[in-house]
Design a protein around this motif. Structure first.
Motif, PDB file in Angstrom:
ATOM      1  N   LYS A  48       0.838  -1.187   0.000  1.00  9.24           N
ATOM      2  CA  LYS A  48       0.000   0.000   0.000  1.00  9.24           C
ATOM      3  C   LYS A  48       0.876   1.241   0.000  1.00  9.24           C
ATOM      4  CE  LYS A  48      -3.706   2.366   2.515  1.00  9.24           C
ATOM      5  NZ  LYS A  48      -4.611   2.335   3.690  1.00  9.24           N
ATOM      6  N   GLN A  49       0.478   2.232  -0.770  1.00  5.21           N
ATOM      7  CA  GLN A  49       1.166   3.520  -0.791  1.00  5.21           C
ATOM      8  C   GLN A  49       0.133   4.626  -0.640  1.00  5.21           C
ATOM      9  OE1 GLN A  49       3.209   2.271  -4.585  1.00  5.21           O
ATOM     10  NE2 GLN A  49       4.854   3.516  -3.740  1.00  5.21           N
ATOM     11  N   ALA A  50       0.402   5.564   0.272  1.00  3.14           N
ATOM     12  CA  ALA A  50      -0.500   6.691   0.491  1.00  3.14           C
ATOM     13  C   ALA A  50       0.340   7.915   0.839  1.00  3.14           C
ATOM     14  CB  ALA A  50      -1.498   6.391   1.604  1.00  3.14           C
ATOM     15  N   GLU A  51       0.140   9.005   0.105  1.00  2.00           N
ATOM     16  CA  GLU A  51       0.891  10.233   0.354  1.00  2.00           C
ATOM     17  C   GLU A  51      -0.018  11.445   0.141  1.00  2.00           C
ATOM     18  OE1 GLU A  51       5.295  10.161  -0.511  1.00  2.00           O
ATOM     19  OE2 GLU A  51       4.577   8.924  -2.163  1.00  2.00           O
ATOM     20  N   TRP A  52       0.260  12.487   0.922  1.00  2.00           N
ATOM     21  CA  TRP A  52      -0.541  13.708   0.864  1.00  2.00           C
ATOM     22  C   TRP A  52       0.403  14.898   0.961  1.00  2.00           C
ATOM     23  CZ3 TRP A  52      -3.628  15.959   5.519  1.00  2.00           C
ATOM     24  CH2 TRP A  52      -4.409  17.048   5.092  1.00  2.00           C
ATOM     25  N   GLY A  53       0.239  15.855   0.052  1.00  2.00           N
ATOM     26  CA  GLY A  53       1.132  16.999   0.073  1.00  2.00           C
ATOM     27  C   GLY A  53       0.498  18.243  -0.519  1.00  2.00           C
ATOM     28  N   GLN A  54       1.187  19.355  -0.298  1.00  2.00           N
ATOM     29  CA  GLN A  54       0.751  20.648  -0.836  1.00  2.00           C
ATOM     30  C   GLN A  54       1.812  21.146  -1.806  1.00  2.00           C
ATOM     31  OE1 GLN A  54      -2.162  22.627  -0.360  1.00  2.00           O
ATOM     32  NE2 GLN A  54      -1.200  23.639  -2.116  1.00  2.00           N
ATOM     33  N   GLY A  55       1.402  21.377  -3.043  1.00  2.00           N
ATOM     34  CA  GLY A  55       2.323  21.854  -4.055  1.00  2.00           C
ATOM     35  C   GLY A  55       2.089  23.309  -4.393  1.00  2.00           C
ATOM     36  N   PHE A  56       3.175  24.006  -4.725  1.00  2.00           N
ATOM     37  CA  PHE A  56       3.126  25.402  -5.163  1.00  2.00           C
ATOM     38  C   PHE A  56       3.871  25.485  -6.497  1.00  2.00           C
ATOM     39  CE2 PHE A  56       3.000  25.256  -0.590  1.00  2.00           C
ATOM     40  CZ  PHE A  56       2.000  26.157  -0.236  1.00  2.00           C
TER      41      PHE A  56
END
Length: 436
Positions: A48-56
């Motif tokens: 399982k792979q799960a990632e969360w991020g904020q890009g600019f």
């Protein structure tokens, strides 16, 4: 006289630079990105792979200085900030040179807290011809950048485009490196079969040239050529047509690729060094023909598409990929699979609805299903299929204009022994702010 000369030089500079500043544009996209990928079959990590991020994403594009030859400069600044991703869900071995789905990998195998890059592009223009050197985001049949994650993929190189001939757009250039969607570093170019991060082979020359000719307002013909040093040469032929019918419209999209070996891939000695392609009983030599036809009927917001793609030859269809996500200009290219295997025959079905026809502008729904069969393997023909759904909403007016929401879900199932079944969901919330 000194002051007078300086004043003249100042006026001259301002006159020539007026277009550079007055025509400049800049925007800042804030892209919040979450991905959850469940590798359902097999026991090898990651399950399982799960990632969360904020890009600019800061995109600056200058105008051109005035005069016979205009000069300008663009810049693409990108920053990714880690919001959530544990070592088990980011997953990459310690000291891996490959990142996860969204972020680069730290020395302990975890996702980095943040990563950033700045890519300048210098440009010059004469009449309707333009030369760009530096960071590029090409959208051509033989090479297309990928923007399917928090931050986009970019290339380094040069590209020349001219529209001086009526109805004809010609493009040529050279790429030397690529920067992945989850990376801050530029690296060499490769293909499937040779792009292993530690033992693979990478080169620094991809040449491309071709053009689009508008035969009429509804009919466009394309030809492009690509050559990846020591791997393959590729010819692309395309034809698109749109016909207005008594009820609705019909779009026809025909594509064909002819790919052959070159350089080290064309010799047994070179292939023994790792300049190889994926395929069946071909010793790693590039040998592929891919053609496809897709017909899409549209009426009152509804669009229904049916298509077919067939690959012949002993290798997979080759395209630039460094192992961290790319786009291939095949009609079967999807987020979880490309259907590019030797011998594969793929049926394509798509449906979309634009809710503007029902009085809800900005809301769109799309779904597609692809089934690939007759994949050549050492144990006989194999098969695979993909099912995907996308729901998007873009605010079209008011204070929140520029705000976009997207949910994308996909399922992939395969009978290939070296592939895994995958379910994937992505949630993207983005807002683009015009700065200039």
């Amino acid at each position: 006289m000194i002051f007078s000369g300086a004043a003249v030089m100042g006026v001259d500079f301002q006159a020539h630079a007026a277009g550079f500043f007055e025509d400049s544009k800049a925007s800042l996209e804030l892209r919040n990105f979450y991905i959850n990928r469940d590798n359902r079959s097999g026991t090898a990590n990651p399950s399982k792979q799960a990632e969360w991020g904020q890009g600019f994403i800061l995109d600056y594009r200058s105008g051109y200085t005035e005069g016979p030859v205009g000069f300008g400069v663009d810049a693409l600044g990108m920053l990714g900030v880690h919001l959530d991703s544990g070592k088990g869900t980011h997953y990459n071995p310690t000291n891996s040179s490959r990142g996860g789905q969204v972020f680069p990998t730290d020395s302990d195998g975890r996702a980095v807290n943040e990563f950033s890059s700045l890519g300048p592009t210098f440009k010059a223009r004469i009449s309707k011809s333009e030369l760009k050197l530096g960071t590029l985001r090409p959208t051509l049949p033989v090479v297309t950048y990928n923007d399917g994650r928090m931050l986009p993929q970019t290339y380094q190189g040069g590209q020349f485009t001219t529209r001086d001939i009526d109805k004809l757009t010609l493009t040529a250039g050279k790429l030397t490196q690529a920067k992945g969607r989850n990376s801050t570093d530029n690296q060499g170019l490769s293909i499937l079969g040779a792009n292993n991060a530690t033992t693979g082979q990478f080169v620094n020359s991809f040449l491309f040239a071709g053009g689009d000719y508008a035969i009429s307002k509804d009919l466009t013909a394309q030809y492009y050529y690509g050559k990846l040093e020591d791997f393959y040469t590729q010819h692309f032929f395309g034809l698109t047509h749109r016909a207005e019918l008594p009820a609705g419209s019909l779009k026809t999209d025909l594509r064909a690729f002819i790919s052959d070996p070159t350089g080290k891939n064309a010799s047994a000695a070179g292939r023994s060094e790792g300049y190889v392609s994926n395929g069946y009983n071909n010793s790693g030599e590039v040998d592929n023909r891919a053609w496809s036809a897709v017909f899409t009927y549209s009426l009152q917001g509804h669009s229904l598409g049916l298509g077919y793609q067939r690959l012949t030859g002993r290798s997979d269809a080759p395209f630039l990929t460094m192992g961290d996500g790319v786009r291939a200009y095949l009609t079967t290219d999807r987020s979880l699979n490309t259907f590019q295997h030797a011998g594969e025959r793929t049926l394509i079905g798509t449906y979309s609805y634009d809710f503007a026809a029902a009085g809800i502008p900005g809301l769109k729904l799309s779904a597609d299903y692809l089934k690939g069969q007759h994949i050549a393997t050492s144990t006989g023909d194999s098969h695979e299929w993909y099912r995907g759904t996308t729901l998007e909403y873009a605010v079209r007016s008011g204070t929140l204009k520029g705000l976009n929401f997207a949910w994308r879900n996909g399922s992939f199932r395969t009978a290939l022994s070296n592939s895994r079944d995958v379910d994937e969901s992505k949630v993207i919330v983005s807002y683009t702010l015009a700065l200039l």
